[in-house]
Design an enzyme around this catalytic site. Sequence first.
Site, PDB file in Angstrom:
ATOM      1  N   LYS A 196       0.817  -1.412   0.221  1.00 18.71           N
ATOM      2  CA  LYS A 196       0.110  -0.232  -0.016  1.00 18.71           C
ATOM      3  C   LYS A 196       0.795   1.107  -0.110  1.00 18.71           C
ATOM      4  CE  LYS A 196      -3.537   1.675   2.690  1.00 18.71           C
ATOM      5  NZ  LYS A 196      -4.378   1.973   4.350  1.00 18.71           N
ATOM      6  N   SER A 225      -9.223   1.626   3.425  1.00 20.54           N
ATOM      7  CA  SER A 225      -8.845   2.335   3.122  1.00 20.54           C
ATOM      8  C   SER A 225      -7.847   1.338   2.131  1.00 20.54           C
ATOM      9  CB  SER A 225      -7.812   3.839   3.421  1.00 20.54           C
ATOM     10  OG  SER A 225      -6.616   3.032   4.580  1.00 20.54           O
ATOM     11  N   SER A 277      -9.286  -0.814   7.572  1.00 20.92           N
ATOM     12  CA  SER A 277      -8.801  -0.116   6.860  1.00 20.92           C
ATOM     13  C   SER A 277      -8.280  -1.477   5.872  1.00 20.92           C
ATOM     14  CB  SER A 277      -8.056   0.617   6.607  1.00 20.92           C
ATOM     15  OG  SER A 277      -8.170   1.429   6.376  1.00 20.92           O
TER      16      SER A 277
END
Length: 468
Positions: A80, A156, A180
């Site tokens: 990420k 996220s 997330s």
Amino acid sequence: MTDLSMLGAHELVAGFRSGTWTPVDALNSALDAVRRLDGAVNAITMLDEPAARGAAELSARRWRAGEPVGPVDGVPLTVKDMVPTRGWPTYRGSNLVDDTGPWDVDAPFVARLRESGQVIFGKNTTPEFGWKGVTDSLRHGVTRNPWDPGRTSGGSSGGAAAATALGMGTWSVGTDGGGSVRIPGAFSGVVALKPTYGQVPIYPASPYGTLSHIGPMTRSVTDCALLLDVIARPDPRDWSAMPTHPGSYLDGLDSGVSGTRIAFSPDLGTGRNDPEVEAAVRAAVDVLREQGAQVDEIDLRIADPVEAFHTLWFTGAAKVIDAYGPGARERIDPGLRSAIEEFGDRATAADYLDAVAVRADLGRVMGELHTTYAALLTPTMPIAAFPAGQPAPDGWPSPLWTSWTPYTYPFNMTQQPALTVPCGFTGDGLPIGLQVVAARHDDAAALRVGRAFEQATTWHTQHPPRTR
């Protein structure tokens, strides 16, 4: 021909060991998946093929010499774009971050990935500074659901979830400050674990403080345990990291749940589920009962800690944005700016301490629950994925992401391990997730319950279309 991009890590490594295929083959398969599929989902922010090929070739040599550096040497993956990666920019989904760097530090888990011989070939999308439960940003656009590109992948860590679901890497690693990894895990049909806080070291320290966790995102619970073994290693830069778990998370993973006492709360007393979600989760509970677990449906009516969470979360977000100087707020996601002004700017020191007290009491409640029960089952999400590019489902009373994620953020406040596993689909083919929560420091219990469910079902073997 075997599609290497959709193999589990243990299957991939077995082929490396036998010489049936090589880490270069595995990387090529993952990159091919990116070229064919990422245009539909927008999960990848950057690729570094030359560096990745160099790493894959070195891994292939080690396997040929019978000298791999570890059990996952050569596995290809993405990470990420919220975490530092040496030599690559970390934009965190924001136009506030420029290209100047320096980009000379690896986050602890990235360093562990490199040391294990894995092949990191790119980074994936996040909303701006990981602030919300869907993945879109002014910098990188909208990330879409691998099962239906018209829907959101969640957030996220939505890019990590979509990439993993589609074989754009064997697995990925995300961050989780309020759900997330679990929100996109449920929406995208993959396995994701938020470990106990401190189990995976963090550096630099998260602006969201001790709400923030690092977690694996995979296509099976076995791979989740294997990846956690790699990233849950010590790093001196994190003063709050916990002692390393003794042994392996694979130890006892397949021992089942016979005789295990498990609690089930369909709504934590605060949520309301879509009927298809409710039915799928109740069916999952019945599966675990059939495996010998004693599952009790309990009336767990916790006080919703959302206001305390908002105080803790958005005071951190305000500090992040304001560090970029005057005018920064005018350049960010309007939703983030609005939430900072509503919750972050108005919070006093007394409000913050009150929020900490709410958090402590919730931790007490959950600690007492786990004196009786090894795990707690809930839906991961009360709904399935909604249209991409919007902050909340159509007609929802609030656009704020916490309004539709009632089962995720409470366990960031308590710092407990929380795992999502696929447990079914809606009538229009969207994944549904089952959440397994265990006591702090008992990540192995969450993984064992998830694995028992996985062994008795085939939901995790179903993958989104890959013919786009």
